[in-house]
Design an enzyme around this catalytic site. Sequence first.
Site, short mmCIF file in Angstrom:
data_model
loop_
_atom_site.label_atom_id
_atom_site.label_comp_id
_atom_site.label_asym_id
_atom_site.label_seq_id
_atom_site.Cartn_x
_atom_site.Cartn_y
_atom_site.Cartn_z
CG HIS A 23 -2.09 -0.88 1.16
ND1 HIS A 23 -2.88 -1.16 2.24
CD2 HIS A 23 -2.62 -1.57 0.14
CE1 HIS A 23 -3.84 -1.99 1.88
NE2 HIS A 23 -3.70 -2.25 0.61
CG HIS A 67 -9.91 -3.99 2.14
ND1 HIS A 67 -8.94 -3.03 2.22
CD2 HIS A 67 -9.66 -4.68 1.03
CE1 HIS A 67 -8.09 -3.16 1.20
NE2 HIS A 67 -8.52 -4.17 0.48
CG HIS A 90 -10.57 -6.25 -4.13
ND1 HIS A 90 -11.05 -4.96 -4.10
CD2 HIS A 90 -9.49 -6.26 -3.29
CE1 HIS A 90 -10.29 -4.23 -3.30
NE2 HIS A 90 -9.32 -4.98 -2.82
CG HIS A 103 -3.00 -10.69 -0.26
ND1 HIS A 103 -2.11 -10.30 -1.24
CD2 HIS A 103 -3.95 -9.72 -0.21
CE1 HIS A 103 -2.50 -9.14 -1.76
NE2 HIS A 103 -3.62 -8.77 -1.16
CE1 TYR A 125 -4.09 -9.30 3.83
CE2 TYR A 125 -6.25 -9.44 4.83
CZ TYR A 125 -5.45 -9.34 3.71
OH TYR A 125 -6.03 -9.29 2.46
CD GLU A 154 -6.19 -2.36 -2.53
OE1 GLU A 154 -6.96 -3.11 -1.90
OE2 GLU A 154 -5.33 -1.64 -1.99
CG ASP A 190 -3.57 -5.94 -4.14
OD1 ASP A 190 -4.49 -5.18 -4.47
OD2 ASP A 190 -3.56 -6.56 -3.07
CG ASP A 207 -7.89 -7.99 -0.19
OD1 ASP A 207 -6.81 -8.53 -0.47
OD2 ASP A 207 -8.29 -6.95 -0.74
FE1 FEO Z 1 -7.59 -4.99 -1.31
FE2 FEO Z 1 -5.19 -7.24 -1.66
O1 FEO Z 1 -6.17 -5.77 -2.17
#
Ligand code: FEO
Length: 390
Positions: free
Chosen positions: A22, A144, A78, A224, A191, A80, A82, A163
């Site tokens: 991030h 999230h 999602h 992850h 996390y 984001e 990543d 996530d």
């Molecule tokens: Fe919310 Fe692993 O990105």
Amino acid sequence: MVKVTERVSWVGVKDWDLRLFHGHELSTFNGSTYNSYLIKDEKTVLVDTVWPPHADQYLERLESEVGINNIDMIIINHMEPDHGGTLGKIMELRPDLPIYCSVKGQESIKAYFHKDWNFIPMKTGDTLNIGKNTITFVEMRMIHWPDSMLLYLSEDKIVISSDAFGQHFCTQSLFNDEVDECVLYQEAIKYYANILTPYSKVINRKLEELEKLNLNIEVIAPAHGVIWRKNPMQIIEAYKKWSGNYSEDYAVIIYDTMYDSTRKIALSLEQGLNNKGKKVKLFNASITDLSNLITEMYKADTLIIGSSTVNNGILASIEVLLHELGSHKLCNKDFMAFGSYGWSGESPKHIHQKLIDAKLNPLRDPVSVNYNPSAEALAEIVKIGEQLAK
Ligand code: FEO
């Protein structure tokens, strides 16, 4: 590719080198993984992609082991970067691919790539038959991000959770029964503390909603870290605890100090707490990783926070800590502020007020010492520590 269930394989990337995530916000001392999954049923379905710096490795492996032309559809849980960041490169190769995502996911994908692809928005309860498996879609709003989704595959009995239930943990195996479970637990709670605490109420409600679906879950595969295949419900049980005003029975003293006066107060408070049997952890914020401090503040039931006074205010490391505490909504805690000063003495008062504003519960007025605490003053502070323990 790593086989996860009969029809689901991991096709993600291991990022052994990642130490900050991030931007520079989150420490990841054990690296991370970007988990993309391939479902080979009557249809071939790709779930999520990887962070763009790893796109070449990812695409080469997808091409050699799957064949990008053989993919029938893609699901983006999602957007984001990543997880969704390599979607653009796949769509350059396969502009016809249908993209299944939430309504918010469609907005995010368009805002990131500025393309109008073949989107098929899905909402909670929608299903998609791909052969033996029917995929059920569950929106996970604010777990999230607004677009987050979870998938359940009826035949392989796997939850692909985005996530949620993840960890930044890159290790030799992708499965929880083959890794160090103590490190896994620590990474999972770090996390949660750093990424998910602002959304604990939403998570608690969502877990109740998921329970009512009565899913027969054999594997939980997050976006992850390692995949939960041994006792997968353990991470759901942990999330139930963590999202419900969680705290452990210990105090954490976090301070920063210019000439050791504030440190002496911290040590005397520690002694007093210990005298009465309260467990304590003590950290100098200026030399301790901030993400680890957020984890400690999330876990402890009592926060004792101190700083020297500088320029009528608080030392920078404590200022940042208090900002993070507020933004993570760590409000079910007792607290006390302390500090030392040369002449004006604002720091403990400022810390106290900021913790009140963050809706924490004050145990007493701040403790403040002029310049270098005397032996008598430190003896009094030990007594204050004893009272705090009570
Ligand atoms: Fe919310 Fe692993 O990105």
